[in-house]
Design a protein around this motif. Structure first.
Motif, PDB file in Angstrom:
ATOM      1  N   LYS A   1      10.432   1.823  -3.156  1.00 41.35           N
ATOM      2  CA  LYS A   1      10.592   2.164  -1.742  1.00 41.35           C
ATOM      3  C   LYS A   1      11.867   2.952  -1.516  1.00 41.35           C
ATOM      4  O   LYS A   1      11.926   3.863  -0.707  1.00 41.35           O
TER       5      LYS A   1
ATOM      6  N   SER B   1       0.925   9.156   3.175  1.00 37.84           N
ATOM      7  CA  SER B   1       2.035   8.663   2.346  1.00 37.84           C
ATOM      8  C   SER B   1       1.942   7.158   2.152  1.00 37.84           C
ATOM      9  O   SER B   1       2.164   6.651   1.048  1.00 37.84           O
ATOM     10  N   ALA B   2       1.627   6.455   3.257  1.00 37.24           N
ATOM     11  CA  ALA B   2       1.551   4.993   3.166  1.00 37.24           C
ATOM     12  C   ALA B   2       0.542   4.591   2.099  1.00 37.24           C
ATOM     13  O   ALA B   2       0.779   3.692   1.288  1.00 37.24           O
TER      14      ALA B   2
ATOM     15  N   TYR C   1       2.061   5.089  -1.335  1.00 34.55           N
ATOM     16  CA  TYR C   1       3.097   4.090  -1.612  1.00 34.55           C
ATOM     17  C   TYR C   1       2.475   2.734  -1.883  1.00 34.55           C
ATOM     18  O   TYR C   1       2.845   2.032  -2.829  1.00 34.55           O
ATOM     19  N   LEU C   2       1.520   2.339  -1.043  1.00 36.51           N
ATOM     20  CA  LEU C   2       0.871   1.045  -1.224  1.00 36.51           C
ATOM     21  C   LEU C   2       0.168   0.985  -2.574  1.00 36.51           C
ATOM     22  O   LEU C   2       0.215  -0.027  -3.275  1.00 36.51           O
TER      23      LEU C   2
ATOM     24  N   ILE D   1       2.854   0.721  -5.347  1.00 38.71           N
ATOM     25  CA  ILE D   1       3.465  -0.605  -5.351  1.00 38.71           C
ATOM     26  C   ILE D   1       2.486  -1.678  -5.812  1.00 38.71           C
ATOM     27  O   ILE D   1       2.867  -2.598  -6.552  1.00 38.71           O
TER      28      ILE D   1
END
Lengths: 247, 216, 219
Positions: free
Chosen positions: B156, B190-191, B194-195, B198
């Protein structure tokens, strides 16, 4: 006063209560004994609905504890009926962030809207009764096990319950501290409080009980007055258990 | 919700996600190296090793990562350090996460039972040998979870390098928000990445954790 | 290659001080929001009602799995699109506050769950409702046991507050950038800003230690 009718309870595949029936009349004291896993604690906890039942009914006087209500209605009902039952736990469960006084007065002030002065006065009386008058402003962490349990009893009594439930209340205590708790319970017995006691202490059971029930494997094996059941049990299972205990 | 637009720019976000992964991986490696070194220094009885390590951890955990990146990238040239954004980003993130990893590693080493050291020393092993052969292998098991937490934080934190023009996910999001005026869609893209990154990282860390526990 | 000229700090320190003031205001407001917001989020996460628990779980998952900077962009650029116009400062407070409310809720939820089951049973057996029991018995214990972890989150918030400079909030980092745009000396000013952050961090940690000692249950 307390009626348990045909009660069944299972945990997963394990049937813990298999059709329990019993009755305790007002002012009488019932002691439940039995080996670990017999379901005696589960039964006691089911009476004030800390365990749900799969089948059967529990009645306190004319009110059914496990009424088939849903959601908010049931919540209101159970909160109200629990005020009539006082429970004392094996591990005390005193509120560590409150003083002894606050532990005892919190519920009456919050639920019965008792005025602080009145609640504190009653609390002092109760503490005197359990021989802890001088510990009013102490925190639970500062008390011994026996003292904590006596405070727990006072806390339950503060709500003026109709029946008191004791779940192996001396099992977690050092031997020399058991006596002081038993003394308090005997006092309550003399005042004709209706009591249901789950315990391992046979001698104490013999002294206070009006009736003794022996449970094993989820059923009531034998029932009767303490003198008879403890000294002349009729069932073989009871005999085996008592033989082990009295060795 | 303009799904058409999202479909059109998807590939750019995917490329940027790959940059995010690269930055994160390289920084983690740097951080692990620094963390291990600093942890051992902090545990050493030698003050010349202990004090710099303590200063390192205190300074880099006590100041914002963004400031650290700015000092390296913008301030670097003033002290003779000219770095490309990507390199500056990896360096900054690595040094920053290294300080946190130092504590994770040190905690794990300290958690290994004292009796282990005593047994090893009484057999005649030196301090260094004890650490290398007896303590570290046991500590390795205990450090996986806290280091895992550090790694997720780093992934992050990699979004910060967008501020020094590294073309990763957050930079790409910013760029397309400015040009398309569709912040929700760009946020979602983007989310999503990223998710995904991760989740995969967490899964791998969990697997690693399980494997080591079994070996015990 | 320029080298270092520390005298610029003496000339320009008022700008940094102004930024410091705004950083303190920003952080105080965000910390308050994150603590206040964390409680309902924590309770929602352990609610027995699926309609409350699932959206809460999704929200927490989304905000934990994405960077703060991205969330700040969403708030700063996204809200105007639906007609909500907030200043950068308010956007920054909202962004930091919500982000850390989510982290705080996780900590609080763990604290609530960690309160011994017997406490719950004791208060319920006295007749307290679920809500009363939570309010009087469970939450006080949960919150005091998680004070150290919450403290860590607050310190993290302080450091991440530097990010709001990217959405033009006039706090310490942006002030440093203002000074840099006039003097072209990034190293000195970013270093100074870093030192100031370090200082605030130090005092915050001291303050938190005192709070921890006061709220520790072991009396």
């Amino acid at each position: 006063m307390v009626k348990v009718i045909n009660v069944y309870k299972r945990f997963g595949d394990n049937e813990v209560l298999k059709g329990i029936n019993l009755e305790v009349l007002r002012g009488k004291i019932l002691v439940i004994i039995g080996p670990s896993g017999s379901g005696k604690s589960t039964l006691l906890r089911a009476i004030n609905h800390l365990e749900t039942l799969d089948d059967g009914e529990i009645w306190i006087e004319k009110v059914q504890v496990n009424r088939p209500l849903k959601g908010r209605k049931f919540e209101k009902h159970i909160n109200r009926i629990r005020q009539d039952m006082g429970m004392v736990f094996q591990h005390f469960n005193l509120f560590p962030h409150m003083t002894v006084m606050e532990n005892i007065t919190m519920a009456p002030m919050l639920l019965k809207k008792t005025a602080r002065s009145e609640a504190e006065a009653s609390a002092r009386q109760l503490l005197a009764k359990v021989d802890l008058a001088d510990k009013v402003n102490f925190y639970p962490a500062q008390l011994s096990g026996g003292q904590k349990q006596r405070v727990a009893i006072a806390r339950a009594l503060a709500m003026e319950p109709k029946v008191m439930l004791f779940d192996e209340v001396t099992s977690a205590l050092d031997p020399e501290l058991i006596g002081e708790v038993n003394k308090v319970m005997k006092k309550l017995a003399e005042e004709h409080m209706t009591m249901l006691i789950v315990t391992h202490e046979m001698r104490f059971a013999a002294e206070v009980a009006d009736n003794v029930i022996f449970m094993a494997d989820g059923v009531i094996v034998e029932e009767g007055p303490p003198r008879r059941l403890l000294h002349n049990p009729t069932q073989e299972r009871t005999q085996r258990f008592l033989a082990e205990v009295f060795k | 919700m303009d799904y058409d637009l999202m479909a059109r720019v998807f590939v750019y976000f995917a490329k940027a996600a790959w940059v995010t992964v690269q930055v994160s991986l390289l920084s983690v490696c740097l951080g692990l190296g620094l963390g291990l070194a600093a942890a051992l220094c902090k545990l050493s009885p030698n003050r010349w090793l202990q004090i710099p390590a303590r200063i390192y951890v205190s300074v880099f955990r006590g100041t914002p990562c963004l400031i650290q990146l700015f000092v390296i990238y913008f301030g670097g040239p003033q002290i003779g350090l000219q770095l490309e954004p990507f390199a500056a980003g990896v360096l900054g993130l690595g040094i920053n996460i290294g300080a946190y990893m130092t504590e994770s590693i040190r905690g794990a080493i300290l958690a290994v039972d004292r009796g282990q050291t005593e047994a090893s020393r009484s057999l005649g092993l030196s301090k260094g040998q004890t650490i290398r052969r007896v303590i570290l292998p046991q500590a390795a098991c205990l450090m996986i979870r806290p280091l895992g937490v550090n790694t997720i934080a780093l992934i992050k934190g990699s979004s910060l390098v967008s501020a020094i023009s590294v073309l990763e996910l957050t930079y790409t999001a910013y760029r397309y928000i400015s040009s398309t005026y569709r912040p929700f869609e760009m946020f979602m893209l983007s989310a999503m990445f990223y998710l995904l990154i991760i989740t995969v990282a967490s899964f791998l860390i969990q697997k690693l954790d399980q494997r080591f526990v079994l070996q015990q | 290659m320029p080298g270092l000229k520390l005298s610029v700090l003496i000339e320009y320190y008022p700008i940094l001080l102004e930024g410091l003031l705004w950083t303190c205001i920003l952080c105080a407001a965000s910390i308050a929001l994150s603590l206040v917001g964390g409680v309902p989020l924590a309770l929602a996460g352990i609610s027995r009602n699926r309609l409350v628990r699932w959206p809460c779980g999704f929200f927490v998952w989304l905000f934990r799995g994405t960077p703060l900077l991205l969330q700040l962009f969403l708030i700063y650029f996204g809200l105007p699109q639906i007609g909500i116009y907030l200043s950068p400062m308010v956007s920054g407070i909202l962004g930091l506050g919500i982000h850390y409310a989510v982290y705080n809720s996780d900590v609080m939820r763990a604290g609530i769950v960690a309160v011994e089951r017997g406490q719950h049973e004791a208060s319920r057996s006295l007749g307290l409702s679920r809500a009363q029991s939570m309010r009087k018995v469970i939450l006080p214990q949960a919150l005091s046991s998680v004070t150290p972890a919450l403290g860590n989150n607050l310190i993290a918030l302080l450091k991440e507050s530097a990010l709001v400079s990217i959405i033009t909030v006039p706090e310490l980092t942006l002030s440093a950038q203002r000074a840099i745009s006039e003097t072209f000396r990034p190293f000195e000013f970013y270093f100074a800003a870093g030192a100031i952050y370090y200082g605030i961090n130090y005092f915050l940690e001291l303050g938190l230690k005192r709070v921890e000692m006061k709220t520790a249950l072991s009396r």
